[in-house]
Design a protein around this motif. Structure first.
Motif, mmCIF file in Angstrom:
data_model
loop_
_atom_site.group_PDB
_atom_site.id
_atom_site.type_symbol
_atom_site.label_atom_id
_atom_site.label_comp_id
_atom_site.label_asym_id
_atom_site.label_seq_id
_atom_site.Cartn_x
_atom_site.Cartn_y
_atom_site.Cartn_z
ATOM 1 N N UNK A 283 0.830 -1.206 0.000
ATOM 2 C CA UNK A 283 0.000 0.000 0.000
ATOM 3 C C UNK A 283 0.861 1.252 0.000
ATOM 4 N N UNK A 284 1.859 1.294 0.881
ATOM 5 C CA UNK A 284 2.690 2.492 0.961
ATOM 6 C C UNK A 284 3.560 2.641 -0.279
ATOM 7 N N UNK A 285 4.021 1.513 -0.824
ATOM 8 C CA UNK A 285 4.809 1.612 -2.065
ATOM 9 C C UNK A 285 3.955 2.202 -3.182
ATOM 10 N N UNK A 286 2.728 1.689 -3.284
ATOM 11 C CA UNK A 286 1.848 2.205 -4.341
ATOM 12 C C UNK A 286 1.513 3.671 -4.114
ATOM 13 N N UNK A 323 4.759 -0.273 -19.177
ATOM 14 C CA UNK A 323 6.028 -0.957 -19.403
ATOM 15 C C UNK A 323 7.131 -0.355 -18.551
ATOM 16 N N UNK A 324 7.071 0.976 -18.366
ATOM 17 C CA UNK A 324 8.048 1.599 -17.477
ATOM 18 C C UNK A 324 7.934 1.074 -16.060
ATOM 19 N N UNK A 325 6.694 0.947 -15.565
ATOM 20 C CA UNK A 325 6.510 0.372 -14.233
ATOM 21 C C UNK A 325 6.954 -1.064 -14.160
ATOM 22 N N UNK A 326 6.713 -1.816 -15.254
ATOM 23 C CA UNK A 326 7.120 -3.217 -15.284
ATOM 24 C C UNK A 326 8.640 -3.349 -15.239
ATOM 25 N N UNK A 327 9.336 -2.505 -16.020
ATOM 26 C CA UNK A 327 10.796 -2.548 -16.041
ATOM 27 C C UNK A 327 11.375 -2.164 -14.674
ATOM 28 N N UNK A 382 1.265 -2.112 -10.581
ATOM 29 C CA UNK A 382 0.104 -1.474 -9.966
ATOM 30 C C UNK A 382 0.335 0.016 -9.749
ATOM 31 N N UNK A 383 1.562 0.375 -9.400
ATOM 32 C CA UNK A 383 1.858 1.782 -9.159
ATOM 33 C C UNK A 383 1.745 2.608 -10.426
ATOM 34 N N UNK A 384 1.894 1.964 -11.583
ATOM 35 C CA UNK A 384 1.874 2.708 -12.850
ATOM 36 C C UNK A 384 0.502 2.731 -13.508
ATOM 37 N N UNK A 385 -0.486 2.032 -12.909
ATOM 38 C CA UNK A 385 -1.790 1.950 -13.567
ATOM 39 C C UNK A 385 -2.462 3.315 -13.648
ATOM 40 N N UNK A 386 -2.585 3.993 -12.503
ATOM 41 C CA UNK A 386 -3.267 5.293 -12.500
ATOM 42 C C UNK A 386 -2.530 6.314 -13.362
ATOM 43 N N UNK A 387 -1.191 6.452 -13.254
ATOM 44 C CA UNK A 387 -0.506 7.390 -14.172
ATOM 45 C C UNK A 387 -0.690 7.026 -15.640
ATOM 46 N N UNK A 388 -0.747 5.717 -15.941
ATOM 47 C CA UNK A 388 -0.924 5.310 -17.338
ATOM 48 C C UNK A 388 -2.295 5.731 -17.851
#
Length: 919
Positions: A283-286, A323-327, A382-388
């Motif tokens: 949660x905190x990481x996200x 893909x950036x979040x995945x990398x 997951x952290x990149x979903x909302x920015x994407x």
């Protein structure tokens, strides 16, 4: 942000798996290289045991009508006769004693075994030196040498031994690195010490013998174990540990439920805690990584706009950001796992010392490590979903020109947050007053906290209203935080989550600490103590003890006390010497508790009658016991015990006794019964129905009701004792300190007691000693680190996102310090908002859990009151709810201020000017 938790989780996985021994490794630390370890049970008859030998029950159970025979010590030949032919045995004896060290006396395990025997391999690990070869030589554990101040080559002397032993080696027990133990060859330590102690009139070592056995072939099978059980022997078998029998083949499980022999099941609780930790980490990481990806996507909006201008659709833009979040997640997975495993291997000795046992081997679990790495990848994704999604919704024109446009506020999220707060708070409070358990309270509190997290953007906007009254730099920082809620709200939510948990635990811990302090029962007034000998004929050393007391401790007042003796001064109350007797205080029959005087016993009464009788004054207010309940002393003792009643002080001065228990006083007098040795034997034999002994009646003053007796029942002045013709013997002193006694002073007086060779107890009342301050300090430091980290990340994101604004400030001539000041206030604003919201959110679960505990204790008190008992002496249990204001002050003031100063210090005061972009 993503790799750091992976470092911790992967390191914890390797540590726990390595510390978890295989069945063969675990049994080897008990049986060595033998096939089994055998010991005699205490049942004295055939038994049934669990396969691992940790529990056993006599055949038929402990409640069987048959009376078990007295257990006897088995010799090696007798044990061998009960085992299959050809069995080889190695005797292993252990006991307990005190060993003289450089600092005084140390409680130590004493052990005898031939360590050179091959069967002993695996029981210990020789660290340095050599094994003992002859009598007079021992090896000691590293823990013993460290705590005793000795070393290999030193001489040690067990207390009571007639000779010393040379330490020829140091070893460790792989299963217990912190045990203080010495080992000697068979027959050279325990047996001589036991003989010497018994010859001196003391208690022997009382050794406990077991045997390492080897039978060859398939080892000590389960059938052999059951045959040994039939002869009252308990067996720990290697073969059974590696190939345990089915439950249907275990006779004990047919006699008793298996569940009662299993270790308390804490696996589910541990898994719940682990899942909670992992969930909070994700949660905190996200919450923190999500804004970082958003800022990265915003700074790359021109490139993303070019993708759209060249025919790319929204799915392509989402794929690029994802893909950036995945990398990044994959990179964090590889680096975090590698660092975690490397640190575990490097720190293995320190981890083993902390756990108190050696690893069996480094146990790498590829599937578990892969799952941990996958967690990092999923978290990055997951952290990149909302920015994407946000980046894909930008128009090509807005992306190419850098315009952000106007976003409508999300109205669904605040409503959902309000509903979650209401439902969660209601559930937590209802669960605390209803019989629904702490799980419901914790669940409701968690739901309310998530609701506050959902309300964070709205709350951040409310904080922005106070900006009009602030100076320039904090006003700019606050307005920047409000304008960019996409990165501010998650950072504030992360701080909120960390602080809420800390405040909840701190509030619960602080409240429990106050309750424990209230329930603490002191032995003496604060700052006072006693130094008393036991009844072992050490009265001749009491003057020296009193002198040492005054010399070694900062004694302000001292009251010497004696005891009554029947016979010679060295007589003990329960001595076998027929010339020695004892003195008892006799309670008149009509003032004795009726429940205790019933021949049928209290169980024959109805619950209502028993409750009424327990409320009788004769059955209430039992005096707290102490080593000597009757002492001879003057009025100085009362000043030390804080007894200020003028009548009590005057009575002792006038030579009258002072009593604290009104049940023993009748018509202003107390009766002492003098029981001689022969009379005592007749009393114990029950051959006489008439009172045994001689009664002496003394005038007595009864202390006022409510006077604290500190365990005393009767104080006799010396003049009253002389009138009765009784003998007295000194036992020690009560004292009041001028200040406190240091550890060095305590050690010195303990050394004096040891050199005198007497048994004496030293007690200094220091009041309730809790670890509240240490726990709260650790919680405060943890919350501070998380808060500063989250606020620092939010500040870095704001600087990256507001780089154009900072350059504009420089272009219009703002002083260089404005940039540093603005950065500090940006960090401080985020930290302050998170701490304020987290403090408010964290108090709710603590209140709910304390109310639940109060309800449970009140129900227990009501049941006890119905039965006529009072558990705490109070009609309503004291379960306070106290807020740790000092901890909250540190969080509310110190943490945001520290975060702001740290951000200001690490920020450059000047930045390069940028050329104006072409129109």
């Amino acid at each position: 942000m993503i790799a750091l938790p992976i470092v911790g989780v992967s390191a914890a996985d390797l540590t726990l798996r390595s510390a978890e021994l295989s069945p063969d490794q675990a049994v080897s630390r008990v049986v060595g290289a033998a096939d089994a370890r055998i010991s005699t049970s205490h049942a004295g008859r055939p038994i049934h045991q669990v396969p691992d030998g940790s529990h056993y029950v006599p055949v038929g159970g402990f409640d069987d009508a048959g009376t078990p025979s007295k257990p006897k010590e088995e010799t090696p030949d007798q044990v061998a006769a009960a085992l299959p032919p050809g069995t080889r045995l190695l005797k292993d004896s252990d006991g307990y004693g005190k060993v003289r060290t450089q600092h005084g006396l140390l409680d130590t395990d004493l052990r005898e075994i031939d360590l050179r025997d091959p069967l002993a391999k695996g029981l210990f690990t020789l660290d340095r030196g050599r094994l003992p070869e002859r009598a007079g030589e021992v090896v000691a554990t590293n823990a013993f040498l460290e705590n005793s101040g000795l070393f290999v080559g030193s001489s040690v002397t067990p207390r009571g031994a007639t000779s010393s032993y040379k330490v020829v080696g140091a070893y460790e027990l792989p299963n217990d690195l912190k045990r203080e133990q010495i080992i000697a060859p068979p027959g050279s330590l325990i047996a001589p010490l036991d003989k010497a102690l018994r010859a001196a009139g003391g208690i022997g070592v009382l050794p406990n013998d077991s045997y390492l056995v080897t039978v060859g072939g398939e080892g000590f099978t389960w059938n052999m174990v059951q045959a040994a059980n039939a002869k009252s022997l308990v067996v720990v078998s290697r073969a059974v540990a590696n190939r345990p029998p089915a439950d249907a083949d275990v006779p004990l499980y047919r006699q008793e439920p298996k569940e009662q022999f299993e270790r308390s099941a804490g696996g589910a609780t541990h898994m719940a805690i682990l899942a909670t930790i992992v969930g909070l980490a994700m949660l905190e990481i996200c919450l923190l990584a999500g804004p970082a990806f958003a800022v990265g996507a915003r700074r790359s909006r021109r490139q993303l706009g070019l993708v759209g201008a060249n025919g790319g659709d929204r799915s392509h833009i989402r794929s690029i950001v994802l893909a950036g979040g995945l990398v990044i997640g994959a990179a964090a997975a590889v680096s975090g796992t590698a660092i975690g495993l490397t640190l575990t291997v490097a720190l293995q000795p320190l981890l083993e010392e902390q756990l108190g046992e050696r690893f069996g081997s480094l146990d790498f679990r590829p599937l578990e490590l892969a799952g941990i790495a996958l967690l990092a990848v999923v978290t990055g994704l997951l952290s990149a979903i909302v920015p994407a999604v946000t980046a894909s919704r930008q128009t090509v024109l807005a992306s190419l020109t850098g315009r952000r446009g106007v976003r409508r506020a999300n109205r669904v999220l605040p409503v959902a947050g309000l509903v979650a707060v209401a439902v969660g708070a209601g559930t937590a409070l209802y669960g605390s007053v209803a019989d629904m358990g702490a799980t419901v309270v914790a669940g409701g509190s968690a739901l309310a906290e998530l609701g506050i997290v959902a309300l964070t953007p709205v709350l951040v906007g409310l904080f922005g209203r106070i900006g009009r009254w602030l100076p320039l730099s904090p006003r700019l920082a606050l307005r920047d935080a409000v304008r960019n809620r996409g990165r501010t709200a998650p950072a504030v939510a992360a701080v909120l989550a960390a602080v809420a948990g800390t405040v909840a635990v701190a509030t619960y811990q602080h409240s429990s600490e106050i309750q424990s302090r209230h329930e603490y029962i002191a032995d003496l007034p604060h700052g006072t103590g006693w130094l008393l000998t036991s009844e072992n004929g050490a009265y001749q050393e009491v003057p020296a003890l009193r002198e040492s007391l005054t010399k070694q401790l900062p004694v302000a007042r001292r009251a010497d006390v004696d005891r009554l003796v029947v016979g010679r001064p060295g007589c003990e109350s329960f001595s076998e010497d027929p010339t020695c007797g004892r003195v008892e205080i006799i309670t008149p029959k009509d003032q004795r508790c009726p429940l205790h005087e019933r021949r049928e016993g209290p169980d024959t009464l109805s619950a209502e009658d028993a409750r009424k009788l327990r409320q009788d004054w004769r059955c209430k207010g039992a005096v707290r016991g102490t080593q000597y309940s009757t002492v001879i002393a003057d009025e100085k003792l009362l000043s030390i015990l804080a007894v200020t009643d003028p009548g009590s002080v005057s009575a002792l001065k006038q030579g009258r006794a002072l009593a604290f228990d009104r049940r023993q006083v009748k018509d202003g007098k107390v009766t002492l019964r003098i029981i001689a040795g022969s009379d005592r034997d007749e009393m114990f034999a029950g051959t006489s129905e008439e009172p045994v002994g001689v009664d002496k009646v003394l005038p007595v003053h009864l202390a006022p009701e409510g006077t604290e007796s500190w365990g005393l029942e009767l104080v006799l002045p010396p003049a009253a004792v002389q009138a009765t013709g009784l003998t007295t013997a000194p036992i020690g002193s009560y004292f009041a300190l001028d200040g406190t006694a240091t550890s060095e002073q305590r050690q010195r007086i303990a050394g004096d007691i040891d050199r005198m060779g007497v048994e004496a107890s030293l007690r200094i009342e220091a009041g309730y000693q809790g670890d509240d301050s240490l726990v709260l300090l650790a919680l405060t430091v943890f919350a501070g680190l998380v808060t500063i980290g989250a606020a620092g990340i939010a500040t870095g994101l704001s600087q990256a996102d507001a780089e154009a604004d900072l350059k504009t400030l420089a272009a219009v001539g703002a002083p260089p310090r404005v940039r540093r000041t603005l950065s500090g206030f940006q960090c401080g604003v985020v930290a302050l908002m998170g701490v304020v919201l987290g403090s408010a959110a964290g108090i709710l679960p603590a209140i709910g859990l304390r109310l639940t505990q109060r309800r449970e204790l009140e129900a227990l008190a009501r049941r006890a009151a119905d039965d006529g008992y009072s558990l705490t002496g109070e009609s309503v249990p004291f379960v306070p709810i106290a807020v740790p204001w000092e901890t909250l002050a540190q969080l509310l003031v110190v943490v945001p201020l520290g975060a702001a100063l740290l951000a200001a210090l690490v920020t450059r005061s000047s930045g390069a000017l940028a050329r104006r972009a072409a129109g």
